[in-house]
Enzyme design. Structure first.
Site, mmCIF file in Angstrom:
data_model
loop_
_atom_site.group_PDB
_atom_site.id
_atom_site.type_symbol
_atom_site.label_atom_id
_atom_site.label_comp_id
_atom_site.label_asym_id
_atom_site.label_seq_id
_atom_site.Cartn_x
_atom_site.Cartn_y
_atom_site.Cartn_z
ATOM 1 C CE1 TYR A 143 -3.854 2.442 0.515
ATOM 2 C CE2 TYR A 143 -2.812 3.156 2.378
ATOM 3 C CZ TYR A 143 -3.605 3.420 1.508
ATOM 4 O OH TYR A 143 -4.544 4.405 1.834
ATOM 5 C CG ASP A 227 6.094 4.136 1.110
ATOM 6 O OD1 ASP A 227 6.028 4.782 1.950
ATOM 7 O OD2 ASP A 227 4.840 3.798 0.412
ATOM 8 C CE LYS A 254 1.156 4.770 8.295
ATOM 9 N NZ LYS A 254 -0.225 5.390 8.115
HETATM 10 N N1 PMP Z 1 2.646 4.274 2.202
HETATM 11 C C1 PMP Z 1 2.623 3.761 3.289
HETATM 12 C C2 PMP Z 1 3.692 2.544 3.370
HETATM 13 C C3 PMP Z 1 1.559 3.722 4.192
HETATM 14 O O1 PMP Z 1 1.282 2.788 5.149
HETATM 15 C C4 PMP Z 1 0.655 4.622 3.971
HETATM 16 C C5 PMP Z 1 -0.515 4.871 4.936
HETATM 17 N N2 PMP Z 1 -0.923 3.832 5.792
HETATM 18 C C6 PMP Z 1 0.775 5.672 2.836
HETATM 19 C C7 PMP Z 1 1.844 5.407 2.049
HETATM 20 C C8 PMP Z 1 0.027 6.673 2.785
HETATM 21 O O2 PMP Z 1 0.015 7.821 3.669
HETATM 22 P P1 PMP Z 1 -1.259 8.662 4.007
HETATM 23 O O3 PMP Z 1 -2.339 7.740 4.670
HETATM 24 O O4 PMP Z 1 -0.550 9.787 5.187
HETATM 25 O O5 PMP Z 1 -1.691 9.287 2.883
#
Ligand code: PMP
Length: 392
Positions: A143, A227, A254
């Site tokens: 994700y 990521d 986060k």
């Molecule tokens: N990348 C990863 C690995 C994530 O876990 C998340 C959110 N859980 C995101 C991107 C997207 O972040 P946001 O919810 O702040 O848009």
């Protein structure tokens, strides 16, 4: 319970009239309804129904110091009254960039966004402008936020054209990666990789696969984007530092906002050159956001990160290992590393409610995280609650 307050049931019914799914976040779906939060302090969250929960959810692991962390409160105290956002940059943005760059010396260039989604979208744009190629390789089930390009293939509402230049490969399959690059390597802008993706199971990737992704990206003059929106908390420089591999670009979110909306991308000077005003017009990447780098988020993030030094990380990692070991002893299936854990269960929605009734809040997908306000005694308490939820 305060009888003057509406219950979650009443709020869900009220929300359903105006908010499809009763909440703006599809990830908070816990049928038959999502309980409503009232307030949080430290490791505790209180819902509107009068339940007090130990918060292992921590807003999908973003509250690494729990709720209302005093240094974050102090750093942001009065900031609202001084103006929450400006049409000029502030020193708070420089300070957070300096702090992060000191943790990641190989990635000295930073830009901030308001979410992880935007950070990953920006990283793809930068990689594509830098390489002047379009193809991005990502891995199944990982994700990366809610952008059209990176939702799962054939996601409803996403036109196929939006994903035309995104190739989704099976996770951690070196043959599939090699084969894809053998045929399309000269189109490749970037490989986008999460070293411990939550959705496919929060299992650390094989270091050989990570090293292969690194070397193949370089071999094909493409960029490696890591990521680390979830995994950054696993060392002062993120999970990649423990793997000993170096990305060209990294995306964060986060914990770096101290509990406020945030995202960031960082890179080498070469990879981030497309964001310099001096970039040639055909390569100059547009990246903005009305609330990006707002001083409240920047101050909160800096306070949170300053308090998350190597000893603090070692402490929450050890608590995480203790919890994981205890859960395995109890017969739960659990994966993860350090302070990040994930529960696996054939009937997770039912388990989620059983845990909730025992005063434990975990994410609907089983993600749990340890915060610095937890200790050994609390882990024992958590394990006792898990034991009761198992038999309840
Ligand atoms: N990348 C990863 C690995 C994530 O876990 C998340 C959110 N859980 C995101 C991107 C997207 O972040 P946001 O919810 O702040 O848009």
């Amino acid at each position: 319970m305060d009888p003057s307050l509406p219950t979650s049931q009443a709020l869900a019914a009220r929300a359903a009239r105006h908010i499809p799914g009763s909440t703006s976040r599809s990830t908070l779906h816990t049928p038959p309804l999502a309980p409503y939060a009232l307030r949080g302090r430290g490791h505790l969250l209180e819902d509107v129904d009068g339940n007090e929960l130990i918060d292992l959810h921590a807003n999908y692991s973003s509250l690494v110091h729990g709720h209302a962390f005093p240094p974050v409160l102090a750093a942001t105290a009065g900031a609202l009254a001084e103006g929450s956002c400006f049409g000029l940059p502030t020193v708070a943005e420089i300070e957070l960039a300096e702090h992060l760059a000191s943790r990641l010396p190989a990635l000295p260039r930073w830009r901030f966004t308001s979410s992880g989604t935007e950070a990953v979208m920006a990283a793809l744009r930068v990689a594509r402008a830098h390489t002047r190629r379009n193809l991005v390789i990502r891995f199944a089930a990982s994700y990366h936020g809610t952008s059209d390009a990176l939702l799962q293939p054939h996601a409803p509402g996403v036109p196929p054209a939006a994903q035309a230049d995104v190739l989704t490969l099976p996770l951690a399959d070196p043959h599939a990666l090699r084969a894809a690059l053998a045929s399309r390597g000269d189109e490749l802008a970037a490989i986008l990789l999460d070293l411990m993706p939550n959705r496919p199971g929060l299992r650390p990737l094989d270091p050989d696969f990570a090293a292969l992704a690194r070397s193949l990206a370089s071999e094909h003059a493409a960029l490696l984007i890591l990521d680390e929106v979830i995994t950054f908390r696993l060392s002062t420089a993120g999970l990649h530092a423990l793997y000993g591999i170096q990305p060209d670009l990294i995306t964060l979110g986060k914990i770096i906002g101290g509990g406020l909306p945030c995202g960031a991308l960082a890179g080498t000077p070469e990879a981030m050159a497309a964001l310099e005003p001096s970039a040639p017009p055909q390569r100059a990447v547009h990246l903005a956001g009305t609330f990006a780098a707002n001083p409240l988020t920047m101050r909160a993030g800096l306070a949170a990160l300053r308090a998350l030094d190597a000893p603090a990380i070692a402490r929450i990692d050890a608590l995480g290992e203790r919890l994981r070991a205890g859960l395995l002893d109890l017969g739960f299936q659990v994966t993860g590393r350090g302070s990040l854990l994930k529960l696996h269960h054939p009937r997770l929605p039912q388990l989620w409610w059983r845990l909730y009734r025992q005063g434990l809040l975990v994410a609907a997908d089983g993600l749990c995280s340890i915060s610095t306000v937890m200790d050994d005694t609390l882990i024992e308490d958590i394990l006792e609650r898990f034991a009761r939820a198992r038999t309840a």
